[in-house]
Design a protein around this motif. Structure first.
Motif, PDB file in Angstrom:
ATOM      1  N   UNK A  57       0.826  -1.209   0.000  1.00  0.00           N
ATOM      2  CA  UNK A  57       0.000   0.000   0.000  1.00  0.00           C
ATOM      3  C   UNK A  57       0.860   1.258   0.000  1.00  0.00           C
ATOM      4  N   UNK A  58       1.899   1.271   0.841  1.00  0.00           N
ATOM      5  CA  UNK A  58       2.774   2.441   0.902  1.00  0.00           C
ATOM      6  C   UNK A  58       3.594   2.602  -0.382  1.00  0.00           C
ATOM      7  N   UNK A  59       3.980   1.484  -0.992  1.00  0.00           N
ATOM      8  CA  UNK A  59       4.700   1.558  -2.257  1.00  0.00           C
ATOM      9  C   UNK A  59       3.834   2.208  -3.333  1.00  0.00           C
ATOM     10  N   UNK A  60       2.556   1.830  -3.364  1.00  0.00           N
ATOM     11  CA  UNK A  60       1.625   2.445  -4.320  1.00  0.00           C
ATOM     12  C   UNK A  60       1.434   3.928  -4.009  1.00  0.00           C
ATOM     13  N   UNK A  62       3.436   6.025  -2.577  1.00  0.00           N
ATOM     14  CA  UNK A  62       4.611   6.842  -2.860  1.00  0.00           C
ATOM     15  C   UNK A  62       5.103   6.715  -4.298  1.00  0.00           C
ATOM     16  N   UNK A  63       4.243   6.214  -5.197  1.00  0.00           N
ATOM     17  CA  UNK A  63       4.518   6.329  -6.620  1.00  0.00           C
ATOM     18  C   UNK A  63       5.098   5.126  -7.322  1.00  0.00           C
ATOM     19  N   UNK A  64       5.114   3.964  -6.681  1.00  0.00           N
ATOM     20  CA  UNK A  64       5.682   2.787  -7.329  1.00  0.00           C
ATOM     21  C   UNK A  64       4.631   1.922  -8.019  1.00  0.00           C
ATOM     22  N   UNK A  65       3.379   2.381  -7.998  1.00  0.00           N
ATOM     23  CA  UNK A  65       2.301   1.554  -8.562  1.00  0.00           C
ATOM     24  C   UNK A  65       2.486   1.279 -10.048  1.00  0.00           C
ATOM     25  N   UNK A  66       3.131   2.207 -10.765  1.00  0.00           N
ATOM     26  CA  UNK A  66       3.321   2.016 -12.201  1.00  0.00           C
ATOM     27  C   UNK A  66       4.193   0.809 -12.504  1.00  0.00           C
ATOM     28  N   UNK A  67       5.094   0.468 -11.583  1.00  0.00           N
ATOM     29  CA  UNK A  67       5.968  -0.679 -11.794  1.00  0.00           C
ATOM     30  C   UNK A  67       5.214  -2.003 -11.650  1.00  0.00           C
ATOM     31  N   UNK A  68       4.134  -1.994 -10.889  1.00  0.00           N
ATOM     32  CA  UNK A  68       3.414  -3.234 -10.623  1.00  0.00           C
ATOM     33  C   UNK A  68       2.574  -3.696 -11.811  1.00  0.00           C
ATOM     34  N   UNK A  69       2.365  -2.823 -12.779  1.00  0.00           N
ATOM     35  CA  UNK A  69       1.588  -3.209 -13.963  1.00  0.00           C
ATOM     36  C   UNK A  69       2.479  -3.442 -15.172  1.00  0.00           C
ATOM     37  N   UNK A  70       3.793  -3.407 -14.971  1.00  0.00           N
ATOM     38  CA  UNK A  70       4.727  -3.714 -16.054  1.00  0.00           C
ATOM     39  C   UNK A  70       4.607  -5.194 -16.401  1.00  0.00           C
ATOM     40  N   UNK A 124      -2.376  -9.078  -5.254  1.00  0.00           N
ATOM     41  CA  UNK A 124      -2.316  -8.098  -4.170  1.00  0.00           C
ATOM     42  C   UNK A 124      -1.805  -6.773  -4.698  1.00  0.00           C
ATOM     43  N   UNK A 125      -0.786  -6.829  -5.541  1.00  0.00           N
ATOM     44  CA  UNK A 125      -0.217  -5.608  -6.125  1.00  0.00           C
ATOM     45  C   UNK A 125      -1.222  -4.928  -7.048  1.00  0.00           C
ATOM     46  N   UNK A 126      -1.870  -5.727  -7.897  1.00  0.00           N
ATOM     47  CA  UNK A 126      -2.858  -5.164  -8.816  1.00  0.00           C
ATOM     48  C   UNK A 126      -4.034  -4.583  -8.036  1.00  0.00           C
ATOM     49  N   UNK A 127      -4.425  -5.272  -6.964  1.00  0.00           N
ATOM     50  CA  UNK A 127      -5.542  -4.799  -6.143  1.00  0.00           C
ATOM     51  C   UNK A 127      -5.239  -3.435  -5.544  1.00  0.00           C
ATOM     52  N   UNK A 128      -4.019  -3.259  -4.991  1.00  0.00           N
ATOM     53  CA  UNK A 128      -3.690  -1.990  -4.363  1.00  0.00           C
ATOM     54  C   UNK A 128      -3.512  -0.870  -5.376  1.00  0.00           C
ATOM     55  N   UNK A 129      -3.107  -1.205  -6.588  1.00  0.00           N
ATOM     56  CA  UNK A 129      -3.077  -0.188  -7.655  1.00  0.00           C
ATOM     57  C   UNK A 129      -4.495   0.314  -7.911  1.00  0.00           C
ATOM     58  N   UNK A 158      -6.283  -0.715   5.689  1.00  0.00           N
ATOM     59  CA  UNK A 158      -5.365  -1.681   6.308  1.00  0.00           C
ATOM     60  C   UNK A 158      -5.862  -2.112   7.686  1.00  0.00           C
ATOM     61  N   UNK A 159      -6.372  -1.166   8.452  1.00  0.00           N
ATOM     62  CA  UNK A 159      -6.888  -1.466   9.786  1.00  0.00           C
ATOM     63  C   UNK A 159      -8.075  -2.415   9.705  1.00  0.00           C
ATOM     64  N   UNK A 160      -8.950  -2.197   8.725  1.00  0.00           N
ATOM     65  CA  UNK A 160     -10.114  -3.067   8.560  1.00  0.00           C
ATOM     66  C   UNK A 160      -9.687  -4.478   8.161  1.00  0.00           C
TER      67      UNK A 160
END
Length: 214
Positions: A57-60, A62-70, A124-129, A158-160
């Motif tokens: 979640x924090x990676x997404x 702070x701008x790393x979400x674009x890497x997860x769809x490569x 999980x990565x795609x979901x958080x994107x 995250x808490x939920x």
């Protein structure tokens, strides 16, 4: 301050919905661990899953979400996840223990298992994107201070999710105290079968992604 409370509430409500509808490999592994090792083992695994979710979640955020769809990332991660789940699923199905085995005494091992099972799930990565894209609607600003309500929204999610995992641990611990060794063996093989089915789906996605990548 009221905006922060509203963001936290909205995030928590969204997290409850996501948690109820999500049935990934970590879901089944958490319940199985709770049945096998009780609350303490289940809690350690839940904390590992929570850390994994938080890092993604924090990676997404702070701008790393674009890497997860490569495509390369998705191909590699799906292939690794497929192999790992096939191994764990087949091991559970072929398990020949006559009694209910004990969870490894190493607290780090149980925690790490939860972390890895969740992290190795490419969805999980795609979901958080997708979560970030959806949650960003209505939150304006580019600076960290302006994006703070969005961060609080993600923390609510995250808490939920963590709260639901704790509920699963309590339920599985209760079930674990009521079942006999033969029933446990059936449950173990059932969870193994579930992991194999999920691994088969990942294998299908891996082949599709590999064909697209080439």
């Amino acid at each position: 301050m009221q905006d922060w409370y509203l963001s936290l509430f909205k995030g928590f409500a969204q997290g409850l919905l996501l948690g109820i509808l999500s049935f990934g490999p970590s879901f089944f592994t958490l319940i199985h661990t709770g049945i096998q090792g009780g609350r303490s083992a289940g809690l350690r695994m839940a904390l590992g899953i929570f850390l994994s979710e938080s890092l993604v979640a924090m990676a997404c955020f702070f701008g790393l979400s674009s890497y997860f769809v490569i495509p390369l990332f998705q191909v590699v991660f799906t292939g690794v996840a497929c192999s790992a789940l096939f191994f764990l699923g087949l091991r559970a199905i072929l398990n020949k223990n006559e009694g209910i085995p004990e969870v490894p005494k190493s607290k780090v091992a149980t925690f790490s298992k939860g972390f890895l099972m969740n992290t190795l799930n490419p969805f999980v990565f795609i979901l958080w994107v997708g979560i970030l894209a959806t949650a960003s609607v209505g939150y304006k600003g580019d600076t960290l201070q302006e994006r703070l309500p969005l961060l609080i929204h993600l923390m609510g999610i995250l808490l939920a999710l963590f709260s639901l995992d704790l509920g699963k641990v309590l339920l599985s611990d209760f079930i674990g105290k009521k079942i006999s060794a033969p029933v446990y063996q059936l449950i173990t093989r059932y969870f193994g079968g579930v992991l194999v089915v999920i691994a088969s789906y990942f294998a299908y996605k891996f082949i599709c992604l590999l064909m697209e990548f080439q």
